[in-house]
Design an enzyme around this catalytic site. Sequence first.
Site, short mmCIF file in Angstrom:
data_model
loop_
_atom_site.label_atom_id
_atom_site.label_comp_id
_atom_site.label_asym_id
_atom_site.label_seq_id
_atom_site.Cartn_x
_atom_site.Cartn_y
_atom_site.Cartn_z
N TYR A 42 0.70 -1.97 0.67
CA TYR A 42 0.21 -0.06 0.38
C TYR A 42 1.06 0.86 0.12
O TYR A 42 1.59 0.85 0.43
CB TYR A 42 -0.44 0.25 1.19
CG TYR A 42 -1.74 0.89 1.51
CD1 TYR A 42 -3.41 0.02 0.33
CD2 TYR A 42 -2.66 1.39 1.57
CE1 TYR A 42 -4.29 0.56 0.26
CE2 TYR A 42 -3.86 2.47 1.85
CZ TYR A 42 -4.82 1.73 0.89
OH TYR A 42 -5.68 2.67 0.88
N ASN A 91 -15.15 2.50 5.19
CA ASN A 91 -16.30 2.11 3.97
C ASN A 91 -17.72 2.77 3.61
O ASN A 91 -17.47 2.93 2.60
CB ASN A 91 -16.92 0.67 3.94
CG ASN A 91 -15.71 -0.71 3.67
OD1 ASN A 91 -14.91 -0.11 2.74
ND2 ASN A 91 -15.35 -1.48 4.25
N SER A 147 -20.07 -6.20 -1.63
CA SER A 147 -18.93 -5.59 -0.75
C SER A 147 -19.96 -4.83 0.58
O SER A 147 -20.76 -4.69 0.06
CB SER A 147 -18.06 -5.27 -1.44
OG SER A 147 -18.62 -4.15 -1.63
N ARG A 183 -20.77 -11.88 -8.80
CA ARG A 183 -20.51 -12.79 -9.58
C ARG A 183 -20.99 -13.70 -9.83
O ARG A 183 -22.27 -13.87 -9.04
CB ARG A 183 -18.98 -13.53 -8.77
CG ARG A 183 -17.93 -12.67 -8.84
CD ARG A 183 -16.78 -12.73 -7.64
NE ARG A 183 -17.59 -12.86 -6.44
CZ ARG A 183 -17.46 -13.45 -5.29
NH1 ARG A 183 -16.28 -14.93 -5.72
NH2 ARG A 183 -17.52 -13.62 -4.06
N MET A 199 -10.83 -6.07 -6.73
CA MET A 199 -10.42 -7.57 -6.65
C MET A 199 -10.24 -8.25 -7.59
O MET A 199 -9.81 -9.92 -6.59
CB MET A 199 -12.20 -7.99 -5.99
CG MET A 199 -12.43 -6.78 -4.72
SD MET A 199 -13.74 -7.49 -4.05
CE MET A 199 -15.34 -7.49 -4.93
N PHE A 239 -10.61 6.20 -7.50
CA PHE A 239 -11.05 7.31 -5.88
C PHE A 239 -10.17 6.51 -5.44
O PHE A 239 -10.38 5.43 -5.28
CB PHE A 239 -12.25 7.26 -5.88
CG PHE A 239 -12.83 7.75 -4.07
CD1 PHE A 239 -12.58 8.86 -3.99
CD2 PHE A 239 -12.86 7.22 -3.13
CE1 PHE A 239 -13.03 9.59 -2.90
CE2 PHE A 239 -13.06 7.57 -2.21
CZ PHE A 239 -13.01 9.32 -1.92
N LYS A 298 -16.80 -9.18 7.76
CA LYS A 298 -15.28 -8.41 8.24
C LYS A 298 -15.46 -8.62 9.35
O LYS A 298 -15.83 -8.69 10.38
CB LYS A 298 -15.61 -6.87 7.66
CG LYS A 298 -14.81 -5.96 7.95
CD LYS A 298 -15.13 -4.42 7.75
CE LYS A 298 -15.02 -3.49 6.52
NZ LYS A 298 -13.70 -3.93 5.52
#
Lengths: 367, 367
Positions: A85, A160, A187, A209, A281, A303, A361
């Site tokens: 990162y 998020n 997500s 998906r 992803m 973004f 999460k």
Amino acid sequence: MASALRLLPSTATRLRFRPRLPLSTAASLFSPPSKAVLYDQHGPPDQVLRVEDVPPVELGERGVCVKMLAAPINPSDINRVQGVYPVRPPLPAAVAGYEGVGQVHAVGPAVTRPLSPGDWVIPSPPSFGTWQTYIVKPEDVWHKVRDDVPVEYAATVTVNPLTALRMLQDFVKLKPGDAIVQNGSTSIVGQCVIQLAKVQGIRTINIIRDRPGSEEAKEKLKQLGADEVFTESQLDVKNVKSLLGALPEPALGFNCVGGNAASLILKLLRQGGTMVTYGGMSKKPVIVSTSSFIFKDLSLRGFWLQKWMNSDKSEECRTMIDYLLGLVHEGKLKYEMELTPFSEFNLALDKALGKHGSQPKQLLVGG
Amino acid sequence: MASALRLLPSTATRLRFRPRLPLSTAASLFSPPSKAVLYDQHGPPDQVLRVEDVPPVELGERGVCVKMLAAPINPSDINRVQGVYPVRPPLPAAVAGYEGVGQVHAVGPAVTRPLSPGDWVIPSPPSFGTWQTYIVKPEDVWHKVRDDVPVEYAATVTVNPLTALRMLQDFVKLKPGDAIVQNGSTSIVGQCVIQLAKVQGIRTINIIRDRPGSEEAKEKLKQLGADEVFTESQLDVKNVKSLLGALPEPALGFNCVGGNAASLILKLLRQGGTMVTYGGMSKKPVIVSTSSFIFKDLSLRGFWLQKWMNSDKSEECRTMIDYLLGLVHEGKLKYEMELTPFSEFNLALDKALGKHGSQPKQLLVGG
């Protein structure tokens, strides 16, 4: 001296550890001993992270000591530890974690913000080191938030939900009745986009998906307010826009997958539309035809919340966080999380790393 | 009646063909008989295009009859005939061609614009049907241009040079000393970008294909004012920015190739930079990594001159054309073209289609 130290009665007893005071300030305050998730080098998180006792930290004049209540394990936390990162805490002895919520434990004598022991606070903008039991940071770091929402929402409101909210605001001026399209819709950001769009009267076209359980996933997203949900294979048709029915062609799309799932967004966007990439992803790049640019006049943007927050937006950021927690309180913003005690950090990490299959999460809770 | 018909002495004799006048307007004016390149259906240009005599056309009150002097064969003209360009003239009996320059031959009696026989005019914005010897269009279509530049520049000033000029203005605010990067730099747009940037004090980093003669191509572009010229393979290095020397990292890039040549632009752009796609000569798509969008914050856009011109920009368009022809007159804007008589249309077409190897842009000249 004790009068400068406003303590919650319930936590006062924790300040039992008193290191030798420096000669210069007899009144110095220190945090309680704390546990932290540390790393000295980048690498696989399950190899380089360790939970360790850390010594008390001096608050100083304007420091605020916060007892962490909950902190999530976000994918970007993993990426920081891996070293992939672009913005990371300095090594060695970096404390992992980036967002979370805590309770004010003690404030330095010269603190002027209205922060009192017991208040719920989040670091805003987020800052490094939330995976520890007590944190000392300057008063400016902390934003007091409402404490009548579930702790896990206060802990996760920034990374998020704020991404979803900004992306709905920063690229295309939308009005009620307009539509947007997104992939990766299951997500947490995707779920937030659906719910925040709904609050604004904006319709959502969602791509997920193809996988076992996709029908249940569709149903869940529709219950959150999704107008349409398609699997990728459903959109593999020539006249894809016929599937939109009465929905307008979307002017804005959000891509967190890449590859084919991004191409489907480009296919669904209207003339002059914009696709915003905020994740990848599938680890596949975005592929764009020349005519999409020239004749369809599409714009492709990116973004990154961290960049947005670092550009002097702290007040705006805090206002939006209050707005988002208000929606949580009204039951208009929800998503699934799993709370794991801080003492079971390694289990939570393994779940976050996917070692136990698909999991919600993970949040570290309690000190 | 003849007084309403302002004729060039030299061309007056051409108006010998006088069809039967309609009963309603004894004074009606008609164009001379003309030859035109026509097509009735889309397909391979060398199969569907035919040169044909077309009957005289009535000027009407506000029509202007123009004797075409020169018109280029642009790639987009070929694409229109093939049927792969999104905006095309209606079939059957479509006249090919989109830009060019002519000389006013006759004006209708109610024409108010200062257009006199002999004036050089271009259709601005361009319009369909320039591949013919005489054209009648309403006065508003025609923009009078200076006649002291080579006819081939007046004929080609819109499609290529104006594209270069707009792209330098419409996407990123550049100031003297800034740099831009482009691929396809030997194209006419590419050559115009180099020269127009130079006029504005903007530095150019140019990418060309690896091919025999690339050293000569580099030299030619440098003579036009290019600051740096690289072949694609020269840029296939890890630290590509070290090649820029004292040049600043470019904030703007122009892509007319796609594939690897577009990826090289993305690699060279600075943080937050913009790549504008206006062509796809390699017929390969643009491939973009997720991190280019998120962490490098790149924007990808498209430019299509025809769309820009159709959005009520006709006055601005004409001002810019005058500016560009001024630069031509000063010797600051030049590029290679080949003039072929209209009567040898098939030869010019074959050259434009690449049947005779790499050739300069073809212009049809004379009636």
